[in-house]
Design a protein around this motif. Structure first.
Motif, PDB file in Angstrom:
ATOM      1  N   GLU A 126       0.828  -1.210   0.000  1.00  0.00           N
ATOM      2  CA  GLU A 126       0.000   0.000   0.000  1.00  0.00           C
ATOM      3  C   GLU A 126       0.855   1.250   0.000  1.00  0.00           C
ATOM      4  O   GLU A 126       2.011   1.252   0.433  1.00  0.00           O
ATOM      5  N   TRP A 130      -3.553   4.394  -1.828  1.00  0.00           N
ATOM      6  CA  TRP A 130      -4.064   3.175  -2.432  1.00  0.00           C
ATOM      7  C   TRP A 130      -3.533   1.926  -1.729  1.00  0.00           C
ATOM      8  O   TRP A 130      -2.453   1.937  -1.163  1.00  0.00           O
ATOM      9  N   ARG A 131      -4.314   0.845  -1.812  1.00  0.00           N
ATOM     10  CA  ARG A 131      -3.863  -0.500  -1.449  1.00  0.00           C
ATOM     11  C   ARG A 131      -3.984  -1.373  -2.701  1.00  0.00           C
ATOM     12  O   ARG A 131      -4.876  -1.163  -3.528  1.00  0.00           O
ATOM     13  N   VAL A 161      -6.451  -6.632  -7.383  1.00  0.00           N
ATOM     14  CA  VAL A 161      -7.370  -5.969  -6.455  1.00  0.00           C
ATOM     15  C   VAL A 161      -6.789  -4.591  -6.138  1.00  0.00           C
ATOM     16  O   VAL A 161      -5.622  -4.489  -5.744  1.00  0.00           O
ATOM     17  N   GLU A 163      -7.718  -0.834  -4.106  1.00  0.00           N
ATOM     18  CA  GLU A 163      -8.632  -0.148  -3.194  1.00  0.00           C
ATOM     19  C   GLU A 163      -8.148   1.281  -2.942  1.00  0.00           C
ATOM     20  O   GLU A 163      -6.980   1.499  -2.595  1.00  0.00           O
ATOM     21  N   LYS A 165      -8.179   4.568  -0.656  1.00  0.00           N
ATOM     22  CA  LYS A 165      -8.394   4.795   0.769  1.00  0.00           C
ATOM     23  C   LYS A 165      -9.408   5.902   1.057  1.00  0.00           C
ATOM     24  O   LYS A 165      -9.928   5.989   2.169  1.00  0.00           O
ATOM     25  N   ALA A 196     -14.700   1.038  -8.607  1.00  0.00           N
ATOM     26  CA  ALA A 196     -14.203   0.178  -7.534  1.00  0.00           C
ATOM     27  C   ALA A 196     -14.709  -1.253  -7.652  1.00  0.00           C
ATOM     28  O   ALA A 196     -14.011  -2.198  -7.259  1.00  0.00           O
ATOM     29  N   THR A 200     -12.494  -5.308  -6.857  1.00  0.00           N
ATOM     30  CA  THR A 200     -12.658  -5.956  -5.561  1.00  0.00           C
ATOM     31  C   THR A 200     -12.365  -7.442  -5.706  1.00  0.00           C
ATOM     32  O   THR A 200     -12.385  -7.997  -6.817  1.00  0.00           O
TER      33      THR A 200
END
Length: 250
Positions: A126, A130-131, A161, A163, A165, A196, A200
């Motif tokens: 991360e 972002w992750r 994937v 993600e 934040k 998004a 996922t």
């Protein structure tokens, strides 16, 4: 998923080469399971490829076969020296898919983990905003052919994937991402921002192998990933950029 032996379908009508399948009825959703056992992975691949080519010649490349004439959806799995075909009476539409998808996923998992001795590697990391993860399911089988040559049958499935934040709704306009490592690289762009839902973790039947019967090869494709591999993820959004590394999480 409940199975019962089926005596109403003649195995001789579903031969691949000279190999007849064991046939089971899949309870509760009008399906059938065909299990073919070969002497080796090599024989499995040779007979399947010949069977597929013969069907294409007979059907003028329309991918018709003894399965497609009766069942609308046919998915084939390779598991060492076996081929497993699951056949459903209708193509999984939205309502039917809600009923059948969990069962197909569980079947894929059982074949992947129990029969193919499948493994999973998760690379993750991360940055400030972002992750990211790259989830890879894979198996690798070594076998010796009739000439004494050591060969392998390997397969993997890669799932990215990503993600954010913060609030994904604040990302407007051009969005892009790139995963890059010593062994591969991939990425994409979207002019409408960051969706998004596309990034996922999605536990679907495709994560565990299998192909639509008659469309391409079966079994191994893709080398086993090294655990010390490092992915570098670069994300660009709202005229900003962030780059960070993803490593094996074990």
């Amino acid at each position: 998923m409940s199975l019962t032996s089926n005596s109403m379908v003649n195995p001789a009508d579903y031969k691949m080469g000279q190999v007849e399948p064991q046939i089971y009825e899949i309870k509760n959703f009008d399906g059938m399971l065909f299990i073919y056992k070969f002497t080796s992975i090599g024989e499995r691949d040779t007979i399947y490829d010949q069977w597929q080519d013969n069907n294409k010649k007979i059907s003028n490349s329309l991918y018709l076969n003894m399965f497609s004439s009766k069942w609308q959806y046919n998915r084939a799995y390779a598991a060492k020296n076996t081929i497993i075909v699951v056949s459903l009476s209708q193509f999984p539409g939205e309502e039917y898919a809600q009923k059948i998808s969990p069962r197909l996923r569980n079947l894929g998992k059982a074949i992947f983990y129990n029969l193919n001795e499948g493994q999973q590697i998760v690379y993750q990391g991360e940055g400030n905003n972002w992750r990211g993860k790259v989830i890879i399911n894979y198996y690798n089988h070594f076998w010796t052919d009739d000439k004494g040559v050591l060969r392998d049958d390997c397969w993997n499935h890669r799932q990215p994937v990503i993600e954010f934040k913060g609030d994904p709704g604040n990302i407007q306009g051009d969005f892009s991402y790139e995963f890059k490592s010593a062994i591969d690289e991939f990425g994409g762009t979207d002019s409408k921002g960051f969706d998004a839902s596309r990034f996922t973790k999605n536990d679907s039947a495709a994560n565990y192998g299998g192909v639509i019967l008659g469309f391409g090869g079966i079994g191994g494709s893709g080398a086993m990933p090294p655990k010390d591999n490092v992915y570098r993820l670069t994300v660009k959004w709202n005229n900003k950029q962030e780059t960070f590394d993803l490593k094996d999480s074990e």
